[in-house]
Write a protein that holds these residues in place. Structure first.
Motif, short mmCIF file in Angstrom:
data_model
loop_
_atom_site.label_atom_id
_atom_site.label_comp_id
_atom_site.label_asym_id
_atom_site.label_seq_id
_atom_site.Cartn_x
_atom_site.Cartn_y
_atom_site.Cartn_z
N VAL A 119 35.75 50.94 43.84
CA VAL A 119 37.13 51.33 44.17
C VAL A 119 37.73 52.07 42.98
O VAL A 119 37.76 51.54 41.86
CB VAL A 119 38.02 50.11 44.50
CG1 VAL A 119 39.44 50.56 44.83
CG2 VAL A 119 37.44 49.30 45.65
N ILE A 144 35.51 43.08 43.59
CA ILE A 144 35.39 44.53 43.54
C ILE A 144 35.17 44.96 42.10
O ILE A 144 35.45 44.22 41.16
CB ILE A 144 36.64 45.24 44.11
CG1 ILE A 144 37.89 44.93 43.26
CG2 ILE A 144 36.85 44.87 45.57
CD1 ILE A 144 39.10 45.74 43.66
N SER A 150 36.13 47.65 54.98
CA SER A 150 36.84 47.81 53.71
C SER A 150 38.30 47.38 53.85
O SER A 150 38.88 46.79 52.93
CB SER A 150 36.75 49.26 53.22
OG SER A 150 35.48 49.55 52.68
N ILE A 182 34.34 47.95 50.44
CA ILE A 182 34.95 46.75 49.88
C ILE A 182 34.45 45.57 50.71
O ILE A 182 34.88 45.38 51.85
CB ILE A 182 36.48 46.83 49.91
CG1 ILE A 182 36.98 48.03 49.11
CG2 ILE A 182 37.09 45.54 49.36
CD1 ILE A 182 38.48 48.23 49.16
#
Length: 272
Positions: free
Chosen positions: A230, A153, A22, A147
Motif C-alpha cells: 500500500v 500491511i 482489498s 490488502i
C-alpha cells in the motif's frame, strides 16, 4: 463509534474479486462498512426504440444485474464474515456515479486497476472522473498488492513531508502496518542523497530520488524490494503553512506506472 462508509465501484468483471478483497482488508483495519456499486449503460440493455419493448428490456436487465451482484458478493461476504451491501444503476455511467457520490456521500471510494490499463467500466475511464469529482479518500487497488483481510500491511508513503498523515484513521493504519514505515520522495534538486534516514516520531526510512524520467522507475524497484503493498499519497501537501496540490501529472504517472495499491487522501481535512 463511527463507521467509515466504503464504496466499491466495479464492473463486476475480471479482477473485481481482488478489488473487493482489498476493500474488506481496509474495512477490517479501520472499522468500515462496505457497499458495492455498479453501473451498466442503458444502451447495453435496450436495443429497441419501441417503448414497451424497452421497458421489458430494462426490467429484465435489472433482474439479471441483481442476480449477478448477489452471485459476486455472497461467497466473498461469507468467506470473510462481513456484511456487504450492494446497489446498481442503469444509465449514463459517469452521471450515475456522480449522483451516487452526491447522495450517499461515502468516506472512501475503492476502484480497481487492471493489469494492462486503468479500470474502465464499459469503455469509460472512471478513475480520472472520480479523482476530480470525489473529495474523500480513494483506494486504487492492484492485483499484485492486495490488502489481505486480517493481515498486516506493508505501508509506503510518497512525498509525505514530516511523515504525517492526512487521514482520520491514520493510527489504525499505522497500528496494522509493518514497521518501519518507508517514505519515497522525488526531490526538486539533487542535493539530497538517496536512502537517507529521516528523523521522525515514528520509525521511518526515506528514499529520495532525483527528479527525472527514472524517478518513478526507481520507486517501483524499491516498492518491490521492500515488499510494500500500500502506497500512501497525500493529494495535498503543506509547505510553510500553505496547501500545495500534488501535481496531477505525478499522480497520473504513479497510477499508470506503479504496480501497487494506492491510498490517496481527500481534501476535507483542509477545510476547502
Amino acid at each position: 463509534m463511527r463507521k467509515y462508509k466504503i464504496t466499491v465501484l466495479t464492473d463486476l468483471e475480471r479482477d473485481a474479486g481482488a478489488t473487493l478483497k482489498s476493500a474488506i482488508g481496509l474495512a477490517k483495519i479501520i472499522d468500515g462498512e462496505i457497499e458495492v456499486f455498479s453501473v451498466k449503460k442503458a444502451s447495453e440493455i435496450v436495443h429497441s426504440e419501441n417503448q414497451l419493448s424497452a421497458m421489458r428490456s430494462i426490467n429484465s436487465g435489472h433482474n439479471s444485474f441483481r442476480k449477478k451482484m448477489k452471485k459476486f458478493i455472497a461467497p466473498i461476504s461469507e468467506q470473510y464474515d462481513i456484511r456487504i451491501d450492494s446497489s446498481f444503476s442503469i444509465g449514463n455511467i459517469k452521471g450515475e456515479i456522480g449522483q451516487y457520490i452526491d447522495t450517499k456521500k461515502p468516506d472512501i471510494i475503492v476502484l480497481g486497476k487492471r493489469r494492462e490499463k486503468v479500470l474502465k467500466i464499459v469503455g469509460d475511464s472512471i478513475i480520472p472522473f472520480v479523482l476530480n469529482k470525489f473529495k474523500g479518500v480513494i483506494l486504487i487497488t492492484n492485483n499484485n498488492s492486495v490488502i489481505e483481510p486480517n493481515k498486516e500491511i506493508v505501508l509506503g508513503m510518497f512525498n509525505n513531508l514530516g511523515a504525517d498523515f492526512n487521514l482520520d484513521f491514520a493510527e489504525d493504519l499505522i497500528e496494522n502496518s509493518h514497521q518501519p514505515l518507508i517514505s519515497f520522495k522525488i526531490a526538486q534538486n539533487s542535493d539530497v542523497s538517496e536512502g537517507s534516514n529521516k528523523p521522525s516520531n515514528r520509525k521511518t526510512i526515506e528514499y529520495v530520488f532525483e527528479q527525472g524520467d527514472g524517478a518513478i522507475r526507481g520507486i517501483s524497484t524499491y516498492l518491490v524490494k521492500n515488499k510494500i503493498n500500500v502506497l500512501y499519497i497525500d493529494r495535498f501537501e503543506r509547505r510553510n503553512g500553505k496547501k500545495i496540490n500534488t501535481l496531477k501529472s505525478d499522480i497520473n504517472k504513479i497510477i499508470d506506472k506503479l504496480n501497487v495499491t494506492l491510498l490517496l487522501t481527500g481534501e476535507e481535512r483542509y477545510n476547502l
